[in-house]
Write a protein that holds these residues in place. Structure first.
Motif, PDB file in Angstrom:
ATOM      1  N   GLY A  32     -59.343  11.830 -50.529  1.00 17.98           N
ATOM      2  CA  GLY A  32     -59.090  11.368 -51.884  1.00 17.98           C
ATOM      3  C   GLY A  32     -57.624  11.361 -52.277  1.00 17.98           C
ATOM      4  N   GLU A  33     -56.737  11.675 -51.347  1.00 16.30           N
ATOM      5  CA  GLU A  33     -55.297  11.689 -51.593  1.00 16.30           C
ATOM      6  C   GLU A  33     -54.641  10.659 -50.682  1.00 16.30           C
ATOM      7  N   PHE A  34     -53.435  10.217 -51.053  1.00 16.93           N
ATOM      8  CA  PHE A  34     -52.690   9.265 -50.237  1.00 16.93           C
ATOM      9  C   PHE A  34     -51.524   9.971 -49.556  1.00 16.93           C
ATOM     10  N   TYR A  35     -51.281   9.579 -48.303  1.00 16.44           N
ATOM     11  CA  TYR A  35     -50.221  10.168 -47.495  1.00 16.44           C
ATOM     12  C   TYR A  35     -49.475   9.058 -46.775  1.00 16.44           C
ATOM     13  N   MET A  36     -48.221   9.340 -46.443  1.00 14.73           N
ATOM     14  CA  MET A  36     -47.407   8.403 -45.676  1.00 14.73           C
ATOM     15  C   MET A  36     -46.796   9.154 -44.498  1.00 14.73           C
ATOM     16  N   ALA A  37     -46.772   8.485 -43.339  1.00 11.55           N
ATOM     17  CA  ALA A  37     -46.180   9.078 -42.138  1.00 11.55           C
ATOM     18  C   ALA A  37     -44.890   8.333 -41.812  1.00 11.55           C
ATOM     19  N   PHE A  38     -43.881   9.094 -41.414  1.00  7.71           N
ATOM     20  CA  PHE A  38     -42.564   8.554 -41.109  1.00  7.71           C
ATOM     21  C   PHE A  38     -42.034   9.167 -39.817  1.00  7.71           C
ATOM     22  N   LEU A  39     -41.074   8.474 -39.218  1.00 13.51           N
ATOM     23  CA  LEU A  39     -40.265   9.032 -38.137  1.00 13.51           C
ATOM     24  C   LEU A  39     -38.813   9.017 -38.599  1.00 13.51           C
ATOM     25  N   PRO A  40     -38.050  10.048 -38.242  1.00 15.45           N
ATOM     26  CA  PRO A  40     -36.625  10.040 -38.581  1.00 15.45           C
ATOM     27  C   PRO A  40     -35.941   8.864 -37.895  1.00 15.45           C
ATOM     28  N   ALA A  41     -35.286   8.020 -38.669  1.00 14.69           N
ATOM     29  CA  ALA A  41     -34.647   6.816 -38.129  1.00 14.69           C
ATOM     30  C   ALA A  41     -33.256   7.105 -37.591  1.00 14.69           C
ATOM     31  N   ASP A  42     -32.630   8.162 -38.095  1.00 12.88           N
ATOM     32  CA  ASP A  42     -31.251   8.438 -37.707  1.00 12.88           C
ATOM     33  C   ASP A  42     -31.136   9.667 -36.803  1.00 12.88           C
ATOM     34  N   MET A  43     -32.218   9.928 -36.049  1.00 11.89           N
ATOM     35  CA  MET A  43     -32.241  11.083 -35.174  1.00 11.89           C
ATOM     36  C   MET A  43     -32.628  10.636 -33.766  1.00 11.89           C
ATOM     37  N   ASP A  44     -32.068  11.270 -32.774  1.00 12.97           N
ATOM     38  CA  ASP A  44     -32.412  10.984 -31.390  1.00 12.97           C
ATOM     39  C   ASP A  44     -33.768  11.623 -31.078  1.00 12.97           C
ATOM     40  N   GLU A  45     -34.564  10.962 -30.259  1.00 13.41           N
ATOM     41  CA  GLU A  45     -35.886  11.478 -29.907  1.00 13.41           C
ATOM     42  C   GLU A  45     -35.816  12.832 -29.207  1.00 13.41           C
ATOM     43  N   ASP A  46     -34.685  13.173 -28.617  1.00 12.71           N
ATOM     44  CA  ASP A  46     -34.527  14.452 -27.933  1.00 12.71           C
ATOM     45  C   ASP A  46     -34.161  15.588 -28.881  1.00 12.71           C
ATOM     46  N   ASP A  47     -33.846  15.261 -30.132  1.00 10.83           N
ATOM     47  CA  ASP A  47     -33.490  16.275 -31.128  1.00 10.83           C
ATOM     48  C   ASP A  47     -34.702  17.160 -31.389  1.00 10.83           C
ATOM     49  N   GLU A  48     -34.489  18.464 -31.498  1.00  7.64           N
ATOM     50  CA  GLU A  48     -35.605  19.399 -31.693  1.00  7.64           C
ATOM     51  C   GLU A  48     -36.331  19.193 -33.017  1.00  7.64           C
ATOM     52  N   ASP A  49     -35.690  18.598 -34.007  1.00  6.99           N
ATOM     53  CA  ASP A  49     -36.330  18.354 -35.303  1.00  6.99           C
ATOM     54  C   ASP A  49     -37.015  16.992 -35.374  1.00  6.99           C
ATOM     55  N   TYR A  50     -36.943  16.196 -34.293  1.00  7.21           N
ATOM     56  CA  TYR A  50     -37.541  14.865 -34.287  1.00  7.21           C
ATOM     57  C   TYR A  50     -39.058  14.989 -34.218  1.00  7.21           C
ATOM     58  N   GLY A  51     -39.750  14.264 -35.062  1.00  2.00           N
ATOM     59  CA  GLY A  51     -41.206  14.249 -35.057  1.00  2.00           C
ATOM     60  C   GLY A  51     -41.721  13.562 -36.303  1.00  2.00           C
ATOM     61  N   ILE A  52     -43.019  13.419 -36.367  1.00  2.00           N
ATOM     62  CA  ILE A  52     -43.633  12.746 -37.503  1.00  2.00           C
ATOM     63  C   ILE A  52     -43.441  13.584 -38.761  1.00  2.00           C
ATOM     64  N   VAL A  53     -43.013  12.923 -39.822  1.00  2.00           N
ATOM     65  CA  VAL A  53     -42.861  13.542 -41.137  1.00  2.00           C
ATOM     66  C   VAL A  53     -43.978  12.984 -42.013  1.00  2.00           C
ATOM     67  N   ILE A  54     -44.797  13.877 -42.561  1.00  2.00           N
ATOM     68  CA  ILE A  54     -45.899  13.454 -43.431  1.00  2.00           C
ATOM     69  C   ILE A  54     -45.578  13.881 -44.849  1.00  2.00           C
TER      70      ILE A  54
END
Length: 92
Positions: A32-54
């Protein structure tokens, strides 16, 4: 929310005032709630903080606002739902 896949970008600020550019992956309704998923656009995939942001969509003062999901169970359920949708999209 249309729930479609896209390549839209937004810029958000974290609690420390740092700006982060995010690429919109998908929007869903869950529980019953809305959510959006994102990926960091300005981060390298090897960065430890890289991942899906909900982020959760809430209405404040008649405007949609994105907030972080603090409940670990809620976040886990939504994350699983997003992964299922991404997997389904890749199979089609």
């Amino acid at each position: 929310m249309d729930g479609g896949f896209g390549n839209d970008f937004i810029t958000v600020q974290d609690d420390d005032g740092n700006e982060l550019e995010l690429e919109h992956l998908d929007s869903i309704e869950h529980g019953g709630e809305f959510y959006m998923a994102f990926l960091p656009a300005d981060m390298d995939e090897d960065d430890e903080d890289y991942g899906i942001v909900i982020l959760k969509v809430v209405v404040m003062d008649n405007e949609e606002t994105l907030i972080t999901v603090d409940d670990e169970d809620e976040l886990s359920a939504v994350y699983t739902h997003f992964l299922e949708r991404l997997s389904d999209a890749e199979e089609s």
